[in-house]
Write a protein that holds these residues in place. Sequence first.
Motif, PDB file in Angstrom:
ATOM      1  N   LEU A  73       0.842  -1.202   0.000  1.00 36.87           N
ATOM      2  CA  LEU A  73       0.000   0.000   0.000  1.00 36.87           C
ATOM      3  C   LEU A  73       0.875   1.249   0.000  1.00 36.87           C
ATOM      4  N   TYR A  74       1.911   1.252   0.835  1.00 39.25           N
ATOM      5  CA  TYR A  74       2.806   2.406   0.901  1.00 39.25           C
ATOM      6  C   TYR A  74       3.527   2.616  -0.429  1.00 39.25           C
ATOM      7  N   ARG A  75       4.084   1.561  -0.987  1.00 40.05           N
ATOM      8  CA  ARG A  75       4.832   1.699  -2.247  1.00 40.05           C
ATOM      9  C   ARG A  75       3.947   2.254  -3.356  1.00 40.05           C
ATOM     10  N   ALA A  76       2.710   1.810  -3.399  1.00 36.82           N
ATOM     11  CA  ALA A  76       1.783   2.313  -4.419  1.00 36.82           C
ATOM     12  C   ALA A  76       1.547   3.813  -4.221  1.00 36.82           C
ATOM     13  N   ARG A  77       1.374   4.234  -2.989  1.00 38.96           N
ATOM     14  CA  ARG A  77       1.165   5.654  -2.709  1.00 38.96           C
ATOM     15  C   ARG A  77       2.440   6.457  -2.969  1.00 38.96           C
ATOM     16  N   VAL A  88       6.242  11.428   2.636  1.00 40.75           N
ATOM     17  CA  VAL A  88       5.918  11.338   4.064  1.00 40.75           C
ATOM     18  C   VAL A  88       4.416  11.134   4.231  1.00 40.75           C
ATOM     19  N   LEU A  89       3.633  11.924   3.527  1.00 43.35           N
ATOM     20  CA  LEU A  89       2.178  11.809   3.635  1.00 43.35           C
ATOM     21  C   LEU A  89       1.665  10.499   3.047  1.00 43.35           C
ATOM     22  N   ALA A  90       2.440   9.884   2.156  1.00 43.92           N
ATOM     23  CA  ALA A  90       2.062   8.575   1.601  1.00 43.92           C
ATOM     24  C   ALA A  90       1.978   7.520   2.696  1.00 43.92           C
TER      25      ALA A  90
END
Length: 194
Positions: A73-77, A88-90
């Motif tokens: 999820l983080y990598r996609a964001r 950072v906000l991702a």
Amino acid sequence: MPTAGTGRQGGARQRILDAAARRFYADGVVATGIDTITAEAGVAKMSLYNNFASKAALVEAYLEARHEDWLELYRARAAGADGPADRVLAVFDAYVDHADAAYEHGFRGCGLLNAAAELPSDAPGRAAVRAHKEEVERLLLEGLRELVDPMRAERLAEHLSFLLEGAMARAGLEGTDRRLRDARRIAAELIAER
């Protein structure tokens, strides 16, 4: 966040892991027995033990899968981020995505922390959860180091980490992503003040 398994079409190991993920998240690690997992996975008990040495090993695999799911999820964001502040906000956006996943029995907060709360203090699973939380803080710090001086970056990463964890706890209690969205807004304001 439901694991990205292949359901009944996949191998027994993945079906067991998917069933464990659903039951551990919905009912808790301690309350979920092996019989419940094997019944939901549609496998014999021996199949579970052929794939996992023990329930503790299954719990560890579950925690690792949840960590990897969150990282996806983080990598996609982060891939769509426009600069370090957006990266950072991702981290916050990935937690919002996590809260918005389609959970069978509703959103109950961080599955990693929920599981850690049930494990003995010396359980390897607790170390895995701590490693996840440290990685989240490291991701915050990476982006912040590009925005502010190193000392401020470390303090701000710690503050944002605490903000995120508090928001996640409240979001889990309330069953919605509202607190996480509020935390993201607060984080954006703190970053803008740099």
